[in-house]
Design an enzyme around this catalytic site. Sequence first.
Site, PDB file in Angstrom:
ATOM      1  N   CYS A  95      26.970  46.432  77.641  1.00 17.34           N
ATOM      2  CA  CYS A  95      25.881  47.623  77.496  1.00 17.34           C
ATOM      3  C   CYS A  95      26.635  48.781  77.810  1.00 17.34           C
ATOM      4  CB  CYS A  95      24.899  47.349  78.373  1.00 17.34           C
ATOM      5  SG  CYS A  95      23.674  48.784  78.139  1.00 17.34           S
ATOM      6  N   HIS A 215      20.765  44.050  67.228  1.00 16.34           N
ATOM      7  CA  HIS A 215      20.647  45.435  67.435  1.00 16.34           C
ATOM      8  C   HIS A 215      20.676  45.811  65.837  1.00 16.34           C
ATOM      9  CE1 HIS A 215      21.960  44.521  71.431  1.00 16.34           C
ATOM     10  NE2 HIS A 215      21.350  45.515  71.610  1.00 16.34           N
ATOM     11  N   CYS A 245      23.631  54.769  72.462  1.00 15.58           N
ATOM     12  CA  CYS A 245      24.185  53.089  72.766  1.00 15.58           C
ATOM     13  C   CYS A 245      25.707  53.100  72.545  1.00 15.58           C
ATOM     14  CB  CYS A 245      23.368  52.303  71.408  1.00 15.58           C
ATOM     15  SG  CYS A 245      23.780  50.970  71.749  1.00 15.58           S
TER      16      CYS A 245
HETATM   17  O1  PYC Z   1      24.463  51.386  75.315  1.00 15.70           O
HETATM   18  O2  PYC Z   1      25.460  49.666  74.524  1.00 15.70           O
HETATM   19  C1  PYC Z   1      24.536  50.197  75.033  1.00 15.70           C
HETATM   20  C2  PYC Z   1      22.976  49.604  74.946  1.00 15.70           C
HETATM   21  C3  PYC Z   1      22.708  48.527  74.491  1.00 15.70           C
HETATM   22  C4  PYC Z   1      21.528  48.103  74.595  1.00 15.70           C
HETATM   23  C5  PYC Z   1      21.075  49.286  75.179  1.00 15.70           C
HETATM   24  N1  PYC Z   1      22.059  50.255  75.279  1.00 15.70           N
END
Ligand code: PYC
Length: 320
Positions: A95, A215, A245
């Site tokens: 994450c 995702h 993300c």
């Molecule tokens: O920032 O990699 C990320 C992430 C994954 C799920 C939520 N944030």
Amino acid sequence: MTAGPDSLARLKTSKPPTPGPRHLQSAQRAKEEHPLKQVQVIDSHTGGEPTRTVALVTEPRSSDAMVGALLCEPCEANCITGVIFFNNSGCLGMCGHGTIGVVATLAYLGRIEPGHYRIETPVGIVGATLNEDGTVTLENVPSYRWAAAIDVEVPGYGKVTGDVAYGGNWFFLVKHHPYAIERKNLEQLIGFTWAIRQALTANKIQGAEGGEIDHIELHSPSPTPGVDSRNFVLCPGREYDRSPCGTGTSAKLACLYAEGLLAPGQVWRQESVIGSVFEGCFALREGKLLPSITGSAFITAESTLILDPRDAFCWGIGAL
Ligand code: PYC
């Protein structure tokens, strides 16, 4: 029995009971019979996306958007910590926003100073630099595009084309879609990307070695000056990422490189649906694409969670 007007009036006029020895004794007895557990947590947010180091993340204590960061003893001695990220639906491989949140949390606790650190995650060791200005630069695991221009028939929406790429988690990245990536369209964006996710599963479209694509990432040009792209990322538990993300931006960098649209060292500014921005670039080493993602996290709470064994929802309401 229902509470009629009389009982309501009594409630309003009656004085609260004064705690006396009897009350204290029974409170003490309840504590002995049902010992409460306490868990210390520190909350932060990275570009709007929350991280809790460490503990329970679901309702009623928190929200479905929360990502938990369980710190553990690293296997490799030169790592400052191991971390397992989890959310409302299970564990995440990596994450990005969470790593930035963990580094900001360790700095808040006085455990680290500006400098470069290594952190162990289930998918490999990542680098993290706490910069002098408080921003954090994540050096993510090697990222790559696995498959280009994959068509999937999405019930209710028709054919959708996207790339499958890895950035620490598996992503399906879609450039051409009918939606403006804006907060006012969140319901439609969630419905559309959730339908894509289900269609990928139904059609057995996967990443390398059967990796589940959990995702979904939509892109569009950003109206913000100096920003290259805006995204909307649906996470595995049907919550959307408030940040751009980190793993999704890594997957995007891999796709851009594969398309010949981004060179090593070139900066890519990725904006989220709420307008927070990560700055990404990559290096090529031994044939591997290594993304760097820079963002900021802010501490939002330092709290003690109470776990009462009599509470039916002590461990949360549960995942989907
Ligand atoms: O920032 O990699 C990320 C992430 C994954 C799920 C939520 N944030």
